[in-house]
Write a protein that holds these residues in place. Sequence first.
Motif: not given
Length: 505
Positions: A418-432, A490-497
């Motif tokens: 995440d460029e705006a915050r000290p975080m990492v983004r994880v996206h889980v996207a499907d074609t369901g 698409t489910f997304a979540f963040t975790l702190p660096l």
Amino acid sequence: MATPQSKGKLWRLQVYTAAVSLLGIALLLCSLWQLRQTSPEIFIFVALCVAAELTTSEAIAPQLAISMSSAVGFAAVLSFHPVAAVIVGMAGGLATTLVKDAADRRQGRRPGAALLRRILFNMAAFGLSIITAGLIYWGLGGRAGDPLLATNLLPMLVAATVSELVNGGIVALAVALQVQEPARKVWQQNMSWATPMNVLGMVVGGGGLAMGYHIAGIIGAGVFFLPLVLTIYAFRLYIAQSKSQMGRLEDLIAQRTEDLRQANEELTHLDRTRNQFFSVVNHEMRSPLTAILGYAEMLQASPLLSPDQAEMLHLIHENGRRLLELVNNLLDISRLENGRLNILAQPMDLMEAVDQALDVIRPLAQKKRIAIRVDAPPTLPNVMGETRRVAQVLVNLLSNAVKYTPETGRVTVTVTRDEARPMVRVHVADTGIGIPRERLPHVFDRFSRLERDDIAGTIGTGLGLSIAKGLVEAHGGEIWVESEEGRGSTFAFTLPLAAAQDAAS
């Protein structure tokens, strides 16, 4: 046994009340002497004052009462000599004390002092306030017997205000000596708020009564006094009805409070029962299930099994695994609710958690011929978290993605910084199949499941996303979903660096 301090307090109070009472008696004698030079019609005002107290006095609350007797006393000031008007005020003090004493006796309250002492003190307080009002009124140029003059308005306002302050001050000092508090504090807390009302009553009611007397004598005073009495009497009826309604409302509130107390006790009991249930689940179900799964796996490794036996063992193992997963989910929900889910956050490699989750999900994905692709930078900074719990979040998200994606579909795991915050983004996207718009606000609710005919056979408890949300938030991140029905989710979540945590510490 009385202490020297209490004796001293009682002595000061007795000296003060006796001095005020003696001053009042002297003032009464002067007033009676002055009556020789005053119209005998002043006794009509005495009668009106007593009648006003008997008919218009009404307690709105324990500290608030309304009465027209002070207005009648002020009308006497405007119509006669101030000294002569004292007798009208003292008659009001006498009536006030007797009415209050009768009310106290009806309600079973015992008066703090003898009736005669209270009569003399209250008469003196009323008389001193009346003589003060008269002297102020005359001193400012007010003319007795002619309240219609515009020049009398300012003297009337000042005289009424000073009269109210004198009366309140005399009473406040007596109370202050009794409770050992400053007189000013007693007046501010118990009497100051009533001053504007009483001043207005004296100026308007007393001025109007004096005006009626000036225009038409006793008949005019009676004509003006009667509507006031009727108005206050109607107000008394309203207050009585309001008190009755308030009593019923208090009973209703008491009943509702008792109902809420009982409901709270039931909820406490249910919460205790739930905790006991989860304790039983933890100790009495998880251990046997673990043993069942272990023995089933050992038997599955045997080469002597027939195809039917192998299939039955497979069903035992799969159903046992599902039951153990449900038990673990219930325990996680309980810990999240009670704030007892401890996250051992430390710098971790996020891709390690991704690999652990993929190891669990790949067999299910391969069975449905669903391709899972991971898109992550070659170098990724560490995040703060617990690898096992982050992998659990990913397993829940990937499991849902595979379950609700038709065969030959695609699931993509994207990891970015995440460029705006000290975080990492994880996206889980499907074609369901996607999620209907109206269901989006509820996807993270417990036991929330998408019900459709084409996915009726999909296995799940509706707890996975709720647990994932709780775990992500326990790590200090956030989780959200974007979806369109028929076009995937698409489910997304963040975790702190981890570096941000180190810098903060």
